[in-house]
Enzyme design. Structure first.
Site, PDB file in Angstrom:
ATOM      1  N   TYR A 153      -1.562  19.835  -9.353  1.00  0.00           N
ATOM      2  CA  TYR A 153      -0.759  20.555  -8.364  1.00  0.00           C
ATOM      3  C   TYR A 153      -1.648  20.940  -7.199  1.00  0.00           C
ATOM      4  O   TYR A 153      -2.745  21.462  -7.398  1.00  0.00           O
ATOM      5  CB  TYR A 153      -0.144  21.807  -8.993  1.00  0.00           C
ATOM      6  N   ASP A 211      -9.789  20.022  -5.183  1.00  0.00           N
ATOM      7  CA  ASP A 211      -8.929  21.191  -5.017  1.00  0.00           C
ATOM      8  C   ASP A 211      -9.383  22.252  -6.021  1.00  0.00           C
ATOM      9  O   ASP A 211      -9.071  22.181  -7.203  1.00  0.00           O
ATOM     10  CB  ASP A 211      -7.464  20.803  -5.242  1.00  0.00           C
ATOM     11  N   LYS A 223      -6.709  31.823  -4.096  1.00  0.00           N
ATOM     12  CA  LYS A 223      -6.759  32.723  -5.250  1.00  0.00           C
ATOM     13  C   LYS A 223      -7.982  33.653  -5.215  1.00  0.00           C
ATOM     14  O   LYS A 223      -7.992  34.586  -4.432  1.00  0.00           O
ATOM     15  CB  LYS A 223      -6.619  31.917  -6.534  1.00  0.00           C
TER      16      LYS A 223
HETATM   17  C1  LIG Z   1      -2.324  27.760  -6.786  1.00  0.00           C
HETATM   18  C2  LIG Z   1      -2.804  26.411  -6.386  1.00  0.00           C
HETATM   19  C3  LIG Z   1      -2.460  25.841  -5.145  1.00  0.00           C
HETATM   20  C4  LIG Z   1      -1.507  26.487  -4.202  1.00  0.00           C
HETATM   21  O1  LIG Z   1      -1.966  27.722  -3.725  1.00  0.00           O
HETATM   22  P1  LIG Z   1      -0.893  28.754  -3.117  1.00  0.00           P
HETATM   23  O2  LIG Z   1      -1.752  29.889  -2.653  1.00  0.00           O
HETATM   24  O3  LIG Z   1       0.035  29.098  -4.236  1.00  0.00           O
HETATM   25  O4  LIG Z   1      -0.212  28.066  -2.005  1.00  0.00           O
HETATM   26  C5  LIG Z   1      -3.030  24.628  -4.808  1.00  0.00           C
HETATM   27  N1  LIG Z   1      -3.863  23.989  -5.638  1.00  0.00           N
HETATM   28  C6  LIG Z   1      -4.209  24.498  -6.830  1.00  0.00           C
HETATM   29  C7  LIG Z   1      -5.165  23.753  -7.712  1.00  0.00           C
HETATM   30  C8  LIG Z   1      -3.670  25.720  -7.259  1.00  0.00           C
HETATM   31  O5  LIG Z   1      -3.987  26.193  -8.464  1.00  0.00           O
END
Ligand SMILES: *Cc1c(COP(=O)(O)O)cnc(C)c1O
Length: 444
Positions: A151, A246, A274
Site C-alpha cells: 500500500y 516506501d 507516520k
Molecule cells: C500509511 C501508509 C501510506 C499512506 O500514508 P497516509 O499518511 O495515510 O496518506 C503510504 N505508504 C505506506 C507504506 C503506509 O503505511
C-alpha cells in the site's frame, strides 16, 4: 480494564457515530475505522495517554493501534505535547520557511542511508504521489512498477491492483481511477525476483520507478527475503530506473535508517510519514541531490503545499525523533518486540498451531492463515482469516484490548508499552481465543 460484561461500543459512542454518519460518509474520515471488516461500529475515542485510550463512554483500552503507526512514544507524550504547545504559541503557519523545517530535514538526511535532501508534505499519500512524479520527471519515463499487497496511499497511480497472472497491467482498485492512469502502473507479486527480471528484460527502458514497501506492513506483515529486494536494486540500477522505498510505516520505527539500514540496501528515493510527524500530519520524500534537484523551484517537476513544513507539525516530529535518539528508543522497541514474542509463545505456538505471531521490531501481526511458514505474498493469505479474526478482535475489545479492526492490519508497540502490558495482552488473547473458538478447537 477487565470485565467482559461491558457494552462496547457504549451508548455515547453509538450516539456520536449516528451524528457523524449523517454528515460524514460512513461516519468516518478513513474507511477502515468504520469496523466493516470486523462487524459492529467503532468506539469513539475521548482521549489517550501512554499506551491507553479512553472512549466517550469511559471505557479504557490497552491500545495496539497507536493511530496506525505515528505514536511511537505513545499517546500525548508530555514532551511532544509541550513542543507542540510552544510552537503553536509562536504561530500555527506562516507559508514561509521556518527553522524547524531545516532542523527536521537535517535529522532525516543524517539518519537515512543515501539521503541528501528531503521535502516535507502533509501525509504519506502525498509523499509517495510526489516521489512517483519526481521519478517520472527525472527519468523521462512513464511506467511505474508496484507489488501486489503493498500500500502506498491513495494517489490514483498507486491505487492499483493486479489482475491474475504476472506483470499484468494494473486495474484500478477504486472507482474513480481512470483505466488510463492505472495502465501506467505495472503490478508484480512480491517474493518473485524472476518476474522482476523478466519484466525489466522486456520493458526496462520504459520504467521510471519501482516502488516497494521494503517491509510490507499493510496487508499483513510480509517480511521479504533480502535477495528479492536486492534484485530490485540490481535491475533498477542496470536499467536506469529509480528504486523507491516506501518507508511511511517503517521509517524511524525500525530504526533511524528504516528498513533500508536493516537490509543494507540503499534506494534512490524514500518516502516517510507516520513517525516523523509524531502524531501530526507530516509526510516526506527524499533522495540523492541529483534526483531531488528536478523538483521546483530548482527543476521542472512541480510539487507544493500550503501547509507543507508546518511549524507545529515539524515541532512534533523533531521532539519525537529527539526523544527516540536520547532514550535509546529503537533498541528498547526491539527489546519490547522480543518480549512480546516471549509472552505470546505459550498462548500461541504449540497451543494454537493455527495462529502465528509475525514480528519485525515493534510491528506485529497475527497470521491466521495456518501456512507452514509466514506468508511473503498477499496472495498467500486466505480470505477466511477475516471472519476468524473478527471473533478474536471483538472478544479482545470487550476485555479492554484494542487491536486494529482488520485481519490484514498490523499492531504497533510504543515506548509507552510496558512488559506488564504485554502480560495483559497475552492473558486477554488466550481468553479471547477461547471465547471466540472454544477450547481445543483448532480451525485449521
Ligand atoms: C500509511 C501508509 C501510506 C499512506 O500514508 P497516509 O499518511 O495515510 O496518506 C503510504 N505508504 C505506506 C507504506 C503506509 O503505511
Amino acid at each position: 480494564m477487565a470485565g467482559s460484561e461491558r457494552a462496547v461500543p457504549g451508548p455515547v459512542s453509538r450516539a456520536w457515530n449516528e451524528r457523524a454518519r449523517r454528515v460524514i460518509p460512513g461516519g468516518v474520515d478513513s474507511p477502515v475505522r468504520a469496523y466493516r471488516a470486523v462487524g459492529g461500529e467503532p468506539v469513539v475515542i475521548a482521549r489517550g495517554a501512554g499506551a491507553r485510550v479512553v472512549d466517550v463512554d469511559g471505557n479504557e483500552y490497552l491500545d495496539f493501534v497507536m493511530s496506525w503507526g505515528p505514536l511511537v512514544l505513545g499517546h500525548a507524550h508530555p514532551k511532544v505535547v509541550a513542543a507542540v504547545r510552544e510552537a503553536a504559541g509562536r504561530g500555527l503557519t506562516f507559508g514561509a520557511p521556518c527553522p524547524a523545517e531545516a532542523e527536521l530535514a537535517e535529522r532525516v538526511v543524517a539518519a537515512y542511508p543515501g539521503l541528501e535532501q528531503v521535502r516535507f508534505v502533509s501525509s504519506g499519500t502525498e509523499a509517495t504521489m510526489s516521489a512517483i512524479r519526481l521519478a517520472r520527471g527525472a527519468t523521462g519515463r512513464d511506467l511505474v512498477v508496484k507489488f501486489s499487497g503493498c500500500y502506498h496511499g491513495h494517489a490514483d497511480h498507486l491505487l492499483v491492483a493486479a489482475g491474475s497472472g504476472l506483470a499484468t497491467f494494473g486495474h484500478p482498485s477504486s472507482a474513480g481511477v481512470p483505466e488510463a492512469f492505472a495502465s501506467r502502473t505495472l503490478v508484480l507479486p512480491l517474493d518473485d525476483e524472476g518476474a522482476v527480471r523478466d519484466l525489466f528484460a522486456a520493458r526496462g527502458h520504459e520504467i521510471a520507478a519501482v516502488i516497494v514497501e521494503p517491509l510490507p506492513a499493510n496487508h499483513g506483515l510480509l517480511p521479504q527475503r533480502r535477495e528479492f529486494l536486492a534484485a530490485l536494486r540490481e535491475e533498477t540500477s542496470r536499467r536506469g530506473a529509480l528504486l523507491v522505498f516506501d518507508e511511511v510505516i517503517t521509517g524511524f520505527r525500525l530504526g533511524p535508517g528504516g528498513a533500508a539500514e536493516r537490509l543494507g540496501i540503499v534506494p534512490d528515493l524514500a518516502t516517510f510519514g507516520k513517525v516523523i510527524g509524531g502524531g501530526m500530519p507530516v509526510g516526506a520524500f527524499g533522495g540523492r541531490r541529483d534526483v531531488m534537484r528536478h523538483l521546483a523551484p530548482e527543476g521542472p517537476v512541480y510539487q507544493a503545499g500550503t501547509l507543507s513544513g508546518n511549524p507545529v507539525a515539524m515541532a512534533a516530529g523533531l521532539a519525537t525523533l529527539r526523544i527516540l535518539e536520547e532514550e535509546d528508543g529503537w533498541s528498547r522497541l526491539e527489546a519490547l518486540g522480543g518480549a512480546l514474542e516471549e509472552r505470546l509463545a505459550p498462548v500461541l505456538g504449540a497451543a494454537r498451531p493455527g495462529i502465528r505471531l509475525v514480528r519485525a521490531g515493534s510491528l506485529f501481526w497475527f497470521d491466521l492463515g495456518g501456512g507452514e511458514r509466514p506468508p511473503r505474498r498477499a496472495e498467500e493469505i486466505p480470505g477466511e482469516v477475516s471472519a476468524r479474526y473478527a471473533g478474536i478482535f471483538r472478544a479482545l475489545l470487550l476485555r479492554g484490548v484494542m487491536l486494529a479492526p482488520s485481519a490484514l492490519e498490523v499492531g504497533f508497540l510504543s515506548l509507552a508499552h510496558r512488559e506488564t502490558d504485554l502480560d495483559l495482552l497475552a492473558e486477554a488473547l488466550a481468553a479471547a481465543i477461547e471465547e471466540a473458538e472454544g477450547t481445543g478447537r483448532q480451525n485449521r
